[in-house]
Scaffold this motif. Structure first.
Motif, PDB file in Angstrom:
ATOM      1  N   GLY A  41      -5.586  -0.476 -68.504  1.00 50.52           N
ATOM      2  CA  GLY A  41      -6.698  -0.525 -69.880  1.00 50.52           C
ATOM      3  C   GLY A  41      -8.173  -1.070 -68.820  1.00 50.52           C
ATOM      4  O   GLY A  41      -8.913  -0.137 -69.060  1.00 50.52           O
ATOM      5  N   LYS A  42      -7.823  -1.284 -67.359  1.00 52.89           N
ATOM      6  CA  LYS A  42      -9.531  -1.419 -66.896  1.00 52.89           C
ATOM      7  C   LYS A  42      -9.432   0.547 -65.769  1.00 52.89           C
ATOM      8  O   LYS A  42     -10.665   0.355 -65.730  1.00 52.89           O
ATOM      9  N   ALA A  43      -8.402   1.169 -65.713  1.00 52.72           N
ATOM     10  CA  ALA A  43      -8.879   2.377 -65.183  1.00 52.72           C
ATOM     11  C   ALA A  43     -10.225   3.000 -66.400  1.00 52.72           C
ATOM     12  O   ALA A  43     -10.106   3.762 -65.858  1.00 52.72           O
ATOM     13  N   TYR A  44      -9.405   2.955 -67.649  1.00 47.42           N
ATOM     14  CA  TYR A  44     -10.240   4.110 -69.067  1.00 47.42           C
ATOM     15  C   TYR A  44     -10.769   3.185 -69.115  1.00 47.42           C
ATOM     16  O   TYR A  44     -12.237   3.725 -69.136  1.00 47.42           O
ATOM     17  N   ALA A  45     -11.470   1.458 -69.027  1.00 48.34           N
ATOM     18  CA  ALA A  45     -12.583   0.937 -69.331  1.00 48.34           C
ATOM     19  C   ALA A  45     -13.832   1.513 -68.069  1.00 48.34           C
ATOM     20  O   ALA A  45     -14.712   1.981 -67.950  1.00 48.34           O
ATOM     21  N   GLU A  46     -13.305   1.420 -66.315  1.00 45.09           N
ATOM     22  CA  GLU A  46     -14.054   1.956 -65.212  1.00 45.09           C
ATOM     23  C   GLU A  46     -14.276   3.280 -65.555  1.00 45.09           C
ATOM     24  O   GLU A  46     -15.421   3.716 -65.642  1.00 45.09           O
ATOM     25  N   ARG A  47     -13.604   4.141 -66.450  1.00 42.79           N
ATOM     26  CA  ARG A  47     -14.272   5.224 -66.633  1.00 42.79           C
ATOM     27  C   ARG A  47     -14.754   5.997 -68.219  1.00 42.79           C
ATOM     28  O   ARG A  47     -15.166   6.799 -68.958  1.00 42.79           O
ATOM     29  N   GLU A  48     -14.964   4.677 -68.591  1.00 41.68           N
ATOM     30  CA  GLU A  48     -15.430   4.448 -69.887  1.00 41.68           C
ATOM     31  C   GLU A  48     -15.383   5.007 -70.944  1.00 41.68           C
ATOM     32  O   GLU A  48     -15.678   5.423 -72.685  1.00 41.68           O
ATOM     33  N   ALA A  49     -13.981   5.820 -71.439  1.00 38.60           N
ATOM     34  CA  ALA A  49     -12.777   5.042 -72.134  1.00 38.60           C
ATOM     35  C   ALA A  49     -12.475   4.816 -72.882  1.00 38.60           C
ATOM     36  O   ALA A  49     -11.168   3.951 -72.762  1.00 38.60           O
ATOM     37  N   TYR A  50     -13.590   3.672 -73.253  1.00 39.73           N
ATOM     38  CA  TYR A  50     -13.152   2.066 -74.156  1.00 39.73           C
ATOM     39  C   TYR A  50     -12.081   2.178 -75.083  1.00 39.73           C
ATOM     40  O   TYR A  50     -10.919   1.490 -74.721  1.00 39.73           O
ATOM     41  N   GLY A  51     -12.294   3.100 -75.781  1.00 38.26           N
ATOM     42  CA  GLY A  51     -11.065   3.031 -77.663  1.00 38.26           C
ATOM     43  C   GLY A  51      -9.639   3.624 -77.232  1.00 38.26           C
ATOM     44  O   GLY A  51      -8.877   2.838 -77.231  1.00 38.26           O
ATOM     45  N   THR A  52      -9.347   3.851 -75.473  1.00 37.09           N
ATOM     46  CA  THR A  52      -8.715   3.805 -75.228  1.00 37.09           C
ATOM     47  C   THR A  52      -8.112   2.824 -74.201  1.00 37.09           C
ATOM     48  O   THR A  52      -6.532   2.075 -74.261  1.00 37.09           O
ATOM     49  N   ALA A  53      -8.858   2.275 -73.315  1.00 33.00           N
ATOM     50  CA  ALA A  53      -8.552   1.246 -72.853  1.00 33.00           C
ATOM     51  C   ALA A  53      -8.161  -0.441 -73.394  1.00 33.00           C
ATOM     52  O   ALA A  53      -7.478  -1.081 -73.558  1.00 33.00           O
ATOM     53  N   ILE A  54      -9.115  -0.025 -74.647  1.00 30.40           N
ATOM     54  CA  ILE A  54      -9.001  -1.401 -75.492  1.00 30.40           C
ATOM     55  C   ILE A  54      -7.481  -2.040 -75.847  1.00 30.40           C
ATOM     56  O   ILE A  54      -6.604  -2.896 -75.959  1.00 30.40           O
ATOM     57  N   PRO A  55      -6.579  -0.863 -76.402  1.00 28.56           N
ATOM     58  CA  PRO A  55      -5.182  -1.701 -76.857  1.00 28.56           C
ATOM     59  C   PRO A  55      -4.415  -1.603 -75.477  1.00 28.56           C
ATOM     60  O   PRO A  55      -3.736  -2.520 -76.034  1.00 28.56           O
ATOM     61  N   HIS A  56      -4.072  -0.860 -74.297  1.00 29.81           N
ATOM     62  CA  HIS A  56      -3.932  -1.529 -73.790  1.00 29.81           C
ATOM     63  C   HIS A  56      -4.264  -2.941 -72.949  1.00 29.81           C
ATOM     64  O   HIS A  56      -2.802  -3.747 -72.847  1.00 29.81           O
ATOM     65  N   LEU A  57      -5.256  -3.497 -73.140  1.00 29.96           N
ATOM     66  CA  LEU A  57      -6.089  -4.202 -72.650  1.00 29.96           C
ATOM     67  C   LEU A  57      -5.234  -5.543 -73.584  1.00 29.96           C
ATOM     68  O   LEU A  57      -4.623  -7.085 -73.392  1.00 29.96           O
ATOM     69  N   ARG A  58      -5.441  -5.127 -74.765  1.00 39.35           N
ATOM     70  CA  ARG A  58      -4.973  -6.057 -76.125  1.00 39.35           C
ATOM     71  C   ARG A  58      -3.417  -6.396 -75.402  1.00 39.35           C
ATOM     72  O   ARG A  58      -2.626  -7.450 -75.588  1.00 39.35           O
ATOM     73  N   ALA A  59      -2.017  -4.986 -75.121  1.00 38.14           N
ATOM     74  CA  ALA A  59      -1.246  -5.378 -75.123  1.00 38.14           C
ATOM     75  C   ALA A  59      -0.523  -6.380 -74.143  1.00 38.14           C
ATOM     76  O   ALA A  59       0.287  -7.019 -73.994  1.00 38.14           O
ATOM     77  N   ALA A  60      -1.890  -6.051 -72.813  1.00 32.15           N
ATOM     78  CA  ALA A  60      -1.338  -7.054 -70.916  1.00 32.15           C
ATOM     79  C   ALA A  60      -1.410  -8.872 -72.042  1.00 32.15           C
ATOM     80  O   ALA A  60      -0.980  -9.245 -71.660  1.00 32.15           O
ATOM     81  N   LEU A  61      -2.144  -8.562 -72.658  1.00 30.46           N
ATOM     82  CA  LEU A  61      -2.977 -10.240 -73.057  1.00 30.46           C
ATOM     83  C   LEU A  61      -2.311 -10.594 -73.934  1.00 30.46           C
ATOM     84  O   LEU A  61      -1.537 -11.899 -74.175  1.00 30.46           O
ATOM     85  N   ALA A  62      -0.731  -9.817 -74.729  1.00 27.70           N
ATOM     86  CA  ALA A  62       0.206 -10.012 -75.302  1.00 27.70           C
ATOM     87  C   ALA A  62       1.290 -10.822 -75.130  1.00 27.70           C
ATOM     88  O   ALA A  62       1.882 -12.087 -74.680  1.00 27.70           O
ATOM     89  N   PHE A  63       1.520 -10.266 -72.924  1.00 32.27           N
ATOM     90  CA  PHE A  63       2.613 -10.266 -72.126  1.00 32.27           C
ATOM     91  C   PHE A  63       1.535 -12.272 -71.848  1.00 32.27           C
ATOM     92  O   PHE A  63       2.107 -12.978 -71.936  1.00 32.27           O
ATOM     93  N   ASP A  64       0.397 -11.960 -71.519  1.00 31.77           N
ATOM     94  CA  ASP A  64      -0.004 -12.950 -71.230  1.00 31.77           C
ATOM     95  C   ASP A  64      -1.414 -13.807 -71.552  1.00 31.77           C
ATOM     96  O   ASP A  64      -2.314 -12.779 -71.340  1.00 31.77           O
ATOM     97  N   PRO A  65      -1.626 -14.140 -72.385  1.00 34.35           N
ATOM     98  CA  PRO A  65      -3.097 -14.679 -73.420  1.00 34.35           C
ATOM     99  C   PRO A  65      -3.683 -15.369 -72.280  1.00 34.35           C
ATOM    100  O   PRO A  65      -5.038 -15.674 -72.561  1.00 34.35           O
ATOM    101  N   GLY A  66      -2.963 -16.097 -71.439  1.00 37.66           N
ATOM    102  CA  GLY A  66      -3.573 -16.436 -69.952  1.00 37.66           C
ATOM    103  C   GLY A  66      -4.562 -15.713 -69.022  1.00 37.66           C
ATOM    104  O   GLY A  66      -5.607 -16.326 -67.556  1.00 37.66           O
ATOM    105  N   TYR A  67      -4.479 -14.542 -69.190  1.00 35.96           N
ATOM    106  CA  TYR A  67      -4.803 -13.842 -67.893  1.00 35.96           C
ATOM    107  C   TYR A  67      -6.226 -13.127 -68.276  1.00 35.96           C
ATOM    108  O   TYR A  67      -6.531 -12.302 -68.896  1.00 35.96           O
ATOM    109  N   SER A  68      -6.632 -14.310 -67.825  1.00 37.28           N
ATOM    110  CA  SER A  68      -8.388 -14.432 -67.616  1.00 37.28           C
ATOM    111  C   SER A  68      -8.673 -12.910 -67.662  1.00 37.28           C
ATOM    112  O   SER A  68      -9.985 -12.336 -67.773  1.00 37.28           O
ATOM    113  N   VAL A  69      -8.417 -12.399 -66.371  1.00 40.43           N
ATOM    114  CA  VAL A  69      -9.195 -11.234 -65.983  1.00 40.43           C
ATOM    115  C   VAL A  69      -8.657  -9.788 -67.113  1.00 40.43           C
ATOM    116  O   VAL A  69     -10.123  -8.879 -67.438  1.00 40.43           O
ATOM    117  N   ALA A  70      -8.373  -9.956 -67.610  1.00 40.96           N
ATOM    118  CA  ALA A  70      -7.136  -9.146 -68.802  1.00 40.96           C
ATOM    119  C   ALA A  70      -8.993  -8.911 -70.116  1.00 40.96           C
ATOM    120  O   ALA A  70      -9.515  -8.486 -70.339  1.00 40.96           O
TER     121      ALA A  70
END
Length: 108
Positions: free
Chosen positions: A26-55
């Motif tokens: 998610g971070k790699a895609y966001a850094e490349r401004e591929a936001y639509g691709t980044a968002i599902p990965h970041l949401r998946a990361a947060l599904a593993f740990d909703p307390g992961y503030s950097v996500a």
């Protein structure tokens, strides 16, 4: 696509799926401004740990990049809450700056 994203996508395709892999994608895609691709990965990361503030931080950046300012605000606020719960004052400060900038931009 660059090598990092290709390697991470290959790991995911091989059945590996975890917080760090999803966050890194998610971070790699966001850094490349591929936001639509980044968002599902970041949401998946947060599904593993909703307390992961950097996500939450990167999810907000991706949402802001797509023009979803309400979504960005909600993500950054969730990130502040998560960071406060873990005592991570650096992330709290960073996200509060993002929220203030968003407020200023919306009132101009």
């Amino acid at each position: 696509m660059d090598g990092l994203i290709e390697r991470l996508e290959a790991m995911l395709a091989q059945g590996q799926d975890n917080l760090l892999l999803r966050f890194s994608l998610g971070k790699a895609y966001a850094e490349r401004e591929a936001y639509g691709t980044a968002i599902p990965h970041l949401r998946a990361a947060l599904a593993f740990d909703p307390g992961y503030s950097v996500a939450w931080k990167w999810l907000g950046k991706a949402q802001q990049g797509q023009g979803d300012l309400a979504g960005a605000r909600a993500s950054w606020q969730a990130g502040v809450d998560a960071a406060q719960a873990r005592g991570d004052q650096q992330v709290v400060k960073e996200l509060q700056v993002f929220l203030k900038r968003l407020d200023r931009a919306q009132h101009m």
